[in-house]
Motif scaffolding. Sequence first.
Motif, short mmCIF file in Angstrom:
data_model
loop_
_atom_site.label_atom_id
_atom_site.label_comp_id
_atom_site.label_asym_id
_atom_site.label_seq_id
_atom_site.Cartn_x
_atom_site.Cartn_y
_atom_site.Cartn_z
N ASP A 176 0.88 -1.26 0.06
CA ASP A 176 -0.19 0.11 -0.13
C ASP A 176 0.96 1.29 0.01
OD1 ASP A 176 0.90 0.55 2.74
OD2 ASP A 176 -0.78 -0.50 3.50
N GLN A 177 0.25 2.23 -0.03
CA GLN A 177 1.18 3.98 -0.06
C GLN A 177 1.92 3.88 0.97
OE1 GLN A 177 1.24 5.66 -2.78
NE2 GLN A 177 2.79 6.96 -1.94
N ASP A 178 1.37 3.39 2.22
CA ASP A 178 2.28 3.66 3.45
C ASP A 178 3.75 2.77 3.33
OD1 ASP A 178 0.83 5.69 4.60
OD2 ASP A 178 -0.21 4.23 5.85
N LYS A 218 4.98 1.75 0.43
CA LYS A 218 5.87 2.17 -0.64
C LYS A 218 6.58 3.35 -0.11
CE LYS A 218 3.08 0.69 -4.46
NZ LYS A 218 2.17 1.08 -5.59
N GLU A 219 6.08 4.01 0.70
CA GLU A 219 6.78 5.31 1.30
C GLU A 219 7.86 4.89 2.43
OE1 GLU A 219 3.94 7.85 3.36
OE2 GLU A 219 3.20 8.61 1.68
#
Length: 318
Positions: A26-28, A30-31
Amino acid sequence: MVMNAKYAFLFQGVGTSYRDYLHLLDQDQKEELQQYSMITKKELDLDLWGYLFDAKSTGYDPLFCDWISLYTIDQIVYHTYLQMGLCPDIFLGYSMGLITAMVCGEALSYAQGLHMLLSIYEYPRHAFRRDETMAAIIGMTCKDVDIIIGEYNLADDVEIAIENNEHCIVVSGLKKGVYKVMNHAEEKGALKVKEVNSPYAFHSTHAAQGIEHFANFVEKVPVGHCVVPIMSCFDQEIIWQSDDLKHQLVRNMTGRMDWTSSITKIGASGIQNFVEVSLNDSLIKFSRTIDRNCQFMTYKKILQSGCRLENMNVAVAL
């Protein structure tokens, strides 16, 4: 859900590419991967993000880049489990998964683990080598494979490296011998034989050539105590102290692994929930047959369950 359950976290070794699994992040996550990629760029001058998402050349062998990819993303999976409230009682690292486990257990930093993997990849080059490889033989026992090695006088070239389960054996050694074992195993009824993507004969005496370079590197690394105990895949002892972990790191290159006994002993200790710390199910595939009284969980199934764990000792019902 089961209250007060205990968990063993399983960390995979190398040999898999994660490019086909990136959609699971998810985006978190990926960060977090971007943050790790910045460290990887600084420490190794390796563009991990570019390698994974854009297939960029890095200056390193793609095999080594895959090692770093698994090592990094499996730590992200570990952090996700902790955020969900799913916490470990014991670690078990498959081959180089030991390094990932030690970083997750705070005995090593992420940067130290990067250099540890690089040292492992490079140390065999410090000694004369003949072509080496590893292979998996499915549908035969250790005894069956030992008979083949003895019958065809291959003991100088091939050794049993890992017992994944009773009927899944990994051999390691010189290519000419490993290929002969593979061919004879097929002739004698093995269900499947497959060469492992490894340039060196790890978990055998062949891997001892040049290992003093790695041992010297390990000795200089400030390894701490592990906050989660680790079971040795070699003698099933529980370790967490710095000196024992250093010894285990060196032993991990040449020692014959007994994954079967490790899973069995953990289950017998009362820890009967095994969680694979990866995006795939590479360990669960062959581990679930070892002890059918235990529950084996994968990242994907935990996500599909739709449950968010709020307490340390709550299991997802899969």
